[in-house]
Design a protein around this motif. Structure first.
Motif, PDB file in Angstrom:
ATOM      1  N   HIS A  25     -17.006  14.163   4.909  1.00 26.24           N
ATOM      2  CA  HIS A  25     -17.913  15.125   5.545  1.00 26.24           C
ATOM      3  C   HIS A  25     -18.851  14.350   6.468  1.00 26.24           C
ATOM      4  O   HIS A  25     -19.486  13.395   6.031  1.00 26.24           O
ATOM      5  CB  HIS A  25     -18.704  15.888   4.482  1.00 26.24           C
ATOM      6  CG  HIS A  25     -17.819  16.432   3.398  1.00 26.24           C
ATOM      7  ND1 HIS A  25     -17.037  17.546   3.567  1.00 26.24           N
ATOM      8  CD2 HIS A  25     -17.560  15.978   2.150  1.00 26.24           C
ATOM      9  CE1 HIS A  25     -16.344  17.775   2.462  1.00 26.24           C
ATOM     10  NE2 HIS A  25     -16.637  16.834   1.582  1.00 26.24           N
ATOM     11  N   GLY A  26     -18.905  14.743   7.736  1.00 22.32           N
ATOM     12  CA  GLY A  26     -19.711  13.997   8.678  1.00 22.32           C
ATOM     13  C   GLY A  26     -20.556  14.871   9.571  1.00 22.32           C
ATOM     14  O   GLY A  26     -20.273  16.055   9.765  1.00 22.32           O
ATOM     15  N   ASP A  27     -21.603  14.263  10.089  1.00 23.94           N
ATOM     16  CA  ASP A  27     -22.454  14.904  11.085  1.00 23.94           C
ATOM     17  C   ASP A  27     -23.084  13.813  11.932  1.00 23.94           C
ATOM     18  O   ASP A  27     -22.632  12.667  11.904  1.00 23.94           O
ATOM     19  CB  ASP A  27     -23.501  15.829  10.429  1.00 23.94           C
ATOM     20  CG  ASP A  27     -24.461  15.106   9.498  1.00 23.94           C
ATOM     21  OD1 ASP A  27     -24.644  13.867   9.623  1.00 23.94           O
ATOM     22  OD2 ASP A  27     -25.052  15.776   8.636  1.00 23.94           O
ATOM     23  N   ASN A  28     -24.136  14.140  12.664  1.00 22.51           N
ATOM     24  CA  ASN A  28     -24.752  13.177  13.572  1.00 22.51           C
ATOM     25  C   ASN A  28     -25.337  11.960  12.855  1.00 22.51           C
ATOM     26  O   ASN A  28     -25.601  10.941  13.480  1.00 22.51           O
ATOM     27  CB  ASN A  28     -25.830  13.853  14.425  1.00 22.51           C
ATOM     28  CG  ASN A  28     -26.952  14.420  13.581  1.00 22.51           C
ATOM     29  OD1 ASN A  28     -26.720  14.997  12.516  1.00 22.51           O
ATOM     30  ND2 ASN A  28     -28.175  14.275  14.054  1.00 22.51           N
ATOM     31  N   ARG A  29     -25.545  12.024  11.544  1.00 22.14           N
ATOM     32  CA  ARG A  29     -26.092  10.891  10.779  1.00 22.14           C
ATOM     33  C   ARG A  29     -25.025   9.904  10.339  1.00 22.14           C
ATOM     34  O   ARG A  29     -25.316   8.760  10.048  1.00 22.14           O
ATOM     35  CB  ARG A  29     -26.829  11.397   9.530  1.00 22.14           C
ATOM     36  CG  ARG A  29     -27.987  12.328   9.832  1.00 22.14           C
ATOM     37  CD  ARG A  29     -28.453  13.015   8.582  1.00 22.14           C
ATOM     38  NE  ARG A  29     -27.366  13.892   8.101  1.00 22.14           N
ATOM     39  CZ  ARG A  29     -27.382  14.513   6.929  1.00 22.14           C
ATOM     40  NH1 ARG A  29     -28.400  14.382   6.119  1.00 22.14           N
ATOM     41  NH2 ARG A  29     -26.378  15.299   6.577  1.00 22.14           N
ATOM     42  N   GLY A  30     -23.781  10.365  10.259  1.00 20.98           N
ATOM     43  CA  GLY A  30     -22.708   9.519   9.735  1.00 20.98           C
ATOM     44  C   GLY A  30     -21.782  10.368   8.879  1.00 20.98           C
ATOM     45  O   GLY A  30     -21.521  11.523   9.205  1.00 20.98           O
ATOM     46  N   TRP A  31     -21.318   9.811   7.765  1.00 25.21           N
ATOM     47  CA  TRP A  31     -20.397  10.560   6.921  1.00 25.21           C
ATOM     48  C   TRP A  31     -20.626  10.260   5.445  1.00 25.21           C
ATOM     49  O   TRP A  31     -21.284   9.288   5.087  1.00 25.21           O
ATOM     50  CB  TRP A  31     -18.944  10.298   7.304  1.00 25.21           C
ATOM     51  CG  TRP A  31     -18.500   8.857   7.308  1.00 25.21           C
ATOM     52  CD1 TRP A  31     -18.443   8.028   8.397  1.00 25.21           C
ATOM     53  CD2 TRP A  31     -18.037   8.080   6.193  1.00 25.21           C
ATOM     54  NE1 TRP A  31     -17.979   6.786   8.017  1.00 25.21           N
ATOM     55  CE2 TRP A  31     -17.715   6.794   6.669  1.00 25.21           C
ATOM     56  CE3 TRP A  31     -17.871   8.334   4.841  1.00 25.21           C
ATOM     57  CZ2 TRP A  31     -17.244   5.770   5.846  1.00 25.21           C
ATOM     58  CZ3 TRP A  31     -17.392   7.321   4.017  1.00 25.21           C
ATOM     59  CH2 TRP A  31     -17.089   6.065   4.528  1.00 25.21           C
ATOM     60  N   PHE A  32     -20.040  11.109   4.588  1.00 17.81           N
ATOM     61  CA  PHE A  32     -20.096  10.960   3.142  1.00 17.81           C
ATOM     62  C   PHE A  32     -18.724  11.310   2.581  1.00 17.81           C
ATOM     63  O   PHE A  32     -18.062  12.227   3.065  1.00 17.81           O
ATOM     64  CB  PHE A  32     -21.141  11.909   2.531  1.00 17.81           C
ATOM     65  CG  PHE A  32     -21.066  11.958   1.027  1.00 17.81           C
ATOM     66  CD1 PHE A  32     -21.704  11.006   0.261  1.00 17.81           C
ATOM     67  CD2 PHE A  32     -20.321  12.944   0.378  1.00 17.81           C
ATOM     68  CE1 PHE A  32     -21.606  11.027  -1.124  1.00 17.81           C
ATOM     69  CE2 PHE A  32     -20.225  12.981  -1.003  1.00 17.81           C
ATOM     70  CZ  PHE A  32     -20.869  12.020  -1.757  1.00 17.81           C
ATOM     71  N   LYS A  33     -18.321  10.576   1.553  1.00 17.74           N
ATOM     72  CA  LYS A  33     -17.095  10.933   0.841  1.00 17.74           C
ATOM     73  C   LYS A  33     -17.275  10.644  -0.639  1.00 17.74           C
ATOM     74  O   LYS A  33     -18.033   9.755  -1.029  1.00 17.74           O
ATOM     75  CB  LYS A  33     -15.878  10.180   1.376  1.00 17.74           C
ATOM     76  CG  LYS A  33     -15.853   8.684   1.069  1.00 17.74           C
ATOM     77  CD  LYS A  33     -14.558   8.054   1.530  1.00 17.74           C
ATOM     78  CE  LYS A  33     -14.539   6.551   1.262  1.00 17.74           C
ATOM     79  NZ  LYS A  33     -13.228   5.974   1.503  1.00 17.74           N
ATOM     80  N   GLU A  34     -16.602  11.417  -1.435  1.00 18.29           N
ATOM     81  CA  GLU A  34     -16.498  11.171  -2.868  1.00 18.29           C
ATOM     82  C   GLU A  34     -15.239  10.326  -3.021  1.00 18.29           C
ATOM     83  O   GLU A  34     -14.128  10.840  -3.049  1.00 18.29           O
ATOM     84  CB  GLU A  34     -16.370  12.509  -3.599  1.00 18.29           C
ATOM     85  CG  GLU A  34     -16.556  12.450  -5.073  1.00 18.29           C
ATOM     86  CD  GLU A  34     -16.577  13.858  -5.661  1.00 18.29           C
ATOM     87  OE1 GLU A  34     -15.498  14.481  -5.765  1.00 18.29           O
ATOM     88  OE2 GLU A  34     -17.678  14.323  -5.999  1.00 18.29           O
ATOM     89  N   ASN A  35     -15.401   9.014  -3.077  1.00 17.32           N
ATOM     90  CA  ASN A  35     -14.280   8.090  -3.016  1.00 17.32           C
ATOM     91  C   ASN A  35     -13.417   8.116  -4.274  1.00 17.32           C
ATOM     92  O   ASN A  35     -12.201   7.966  -4.195  1.00 17.32           O
ATOM     93  CB  ASN A  35     -14.807   6.670  -2.781  1.00 17.32           C
ATOM     94  CG  ASN A  35     -13.746   5.737  -2.301  1.00 17.32           C
ATOM     95  OD1 ASN A  35     -13.035   6.047  -1.357  1.00 17.32           O
ATOM     96  ND2 ASN A  35     -13.624   4.602  -2.945  1.00 17.32           N
ATOM     97  N   TRP A  36     -14.026   8.261  -5.398  1.00 14.31           N
ATOM     98  CA  TRP A  36     -13.308   8.276  -6.676  1.00 14.31           C
ATOM     99  C   TRP A  36     -13.977   9.316  -7.562  1.00 14.31           C
ATOM    100  O   TRP A  36     -15.195   9.261  -7.775  1.00 14.31           O
ATOM    101  CB  TRP A  36     -13.365   6.912  -7.356  1.00 14.31           C
ATOM    102  CG  TRP A  36     -12.950   6.956  -8.786  1.00 14.31           C
ATOM    103  CD1 TRP A  36     -13.775   6.954  -9.879  1.00 14.31           C
ATOM    104  CD2 TRP A  36     -11.626   7.046  -9.302  1.00 14.31           C
ATOM    105  NE1 TRP A  36     -13.035   7.028 -11.029  1.00 14.31           N
ATOM    106  CE2 TRP A  36     -11.705   7.087 -10.697  1.00 14.31           C
ATOM    107  CE3 TRP A  36     -10.371   7.102  -8.705  1.00 14.31           C
ATOM    108  CZ2 TRP A  36     -10.589   7.166 -11.515  1.00 14.31           C
ATOM    109  CZ3 TRP A  36      -9.266   7.181  -9.516  1.00 14.31           C
ATOM    110  CH2 TRP A  36      -9.377   7.204 -10.890  1.00 14.31           C
ATOM    111  N   GLN A  37     -13.184  10.248  -8.059  1.00 11.68           N
ATOM    112  CA  GLN A  37     -13.692  11.252  -8.988  1.00 11.68           C
ATOM    113  C   GLN A  37     -12.610  11.452 -10.032  1.00 11.68           C
ATOM    114  O   GLN A  37     -11.562  12.028  -9.754  1.00 11.68           O
ATOM    115  CB  GLN A  37     -14.024  12.545  -8.242  1.00 11.68           C
ATOM    116  CG  GLN A  37     -15.134  13.356  -8.843  1.00 11.68           C
ATOM    117  CD  GLN A  37     -14.670  14.269  -9.980  1.00 11.68           C
ATOM    118  OE1 GLN A  37     -13.569  14.175 -10.485  1.00 11.68           O
ATOM    119  NE2 GLN A  37     -15.563  15.146 -10.380  1.00 11.68           N
TER     120      GLN A  37
END
Length: 185
Positions: A25-37
């Motif tokens: 998930h990304g926007d103008n700040r950068g991105w985020f991911k749930e790498n391991w769940q």
């Protein structure tokens, strides 16, 4: 990198080696991911990895090439920054011995590598951070199996020719497939 993928698992030509799409998930700040769940990954058929160690390989230059190493533990590999061309070779005893699978891994992709499958990568961008969870602790006594990056039988199609890549002398001198003893599991 592709934003908005749905978490999904894909079988590969090597039994147990599973490629994952990871939602980013990304926007103008950068991105985020749930790498391991754990719960979500197991629901997709991944064995309970039970990670005990997290490793990161930072690679300053594009063309840095590492491997082909088969460790005595499972790995869940992803990339935090940059991208890699990954190559995996089945070094386990059986009919799949020597079988190759390749894929590009970026932050929206991950791969589960079962023990006995040789792992290698080549960075496609500078400042690439390659990260992986393992389900056993490294020790000096750990038994690895190695394969030469330039093995003619597996013929990995490296995007950057090995004579122009950054490769350790140790990795350049690993044995060819015909000299590798298959790993009995």
């Amino acid at each position: 990198m592709e934003y908005g993928k749905t978490l999904a698992a894909h079988d590969t030509s090597i039994p147990g080696l599973t490629l994952f799409d990871i939602p980013v998930h990304g926007d103008n700040r950068g991105w985020f991911k749930e790498n391991w769940q754990r719960e979500k990954m197991m629901a997709l058929g991944l064995p309970d990895l039970g990670p005990v160690q997290n490793n990161i390989s930072f690679n300053r230059n594009a063309g840095t090439t590492r491997g082909i190493h088969a460790e005595p533990w499972d790995k869940f590999i992803s990339v935090a920054t940059g991208s890699v061309f990954g190559a995996w070779v089945d070094l386990r005893a059986g009919e799949g011995f020597g079988r190759l699978f390749t894929a590009t891994i970026d932050p929206s992709t991950a791969i589960f590598v079962p023990k006995g499958v040789g792992n290698a990568f080549q960075t496609l961008e500078p400042d690439t951070a390659y990260t992986y969870l393992v389900n056993d602790h490294w020790t000096p006594q750990a038994e690895y199996t190695f394969l030469n990056l330039a093995d003619e039988t597996t013929a990995v199609p490296w995007p950057i020719a090995l004579d122009r890549a950054e490769v350790s002398e140790k990795d350049r001198n690993h044995p060819r497939l015909d000299a590798v003893t298959p790993i009995a599991l």
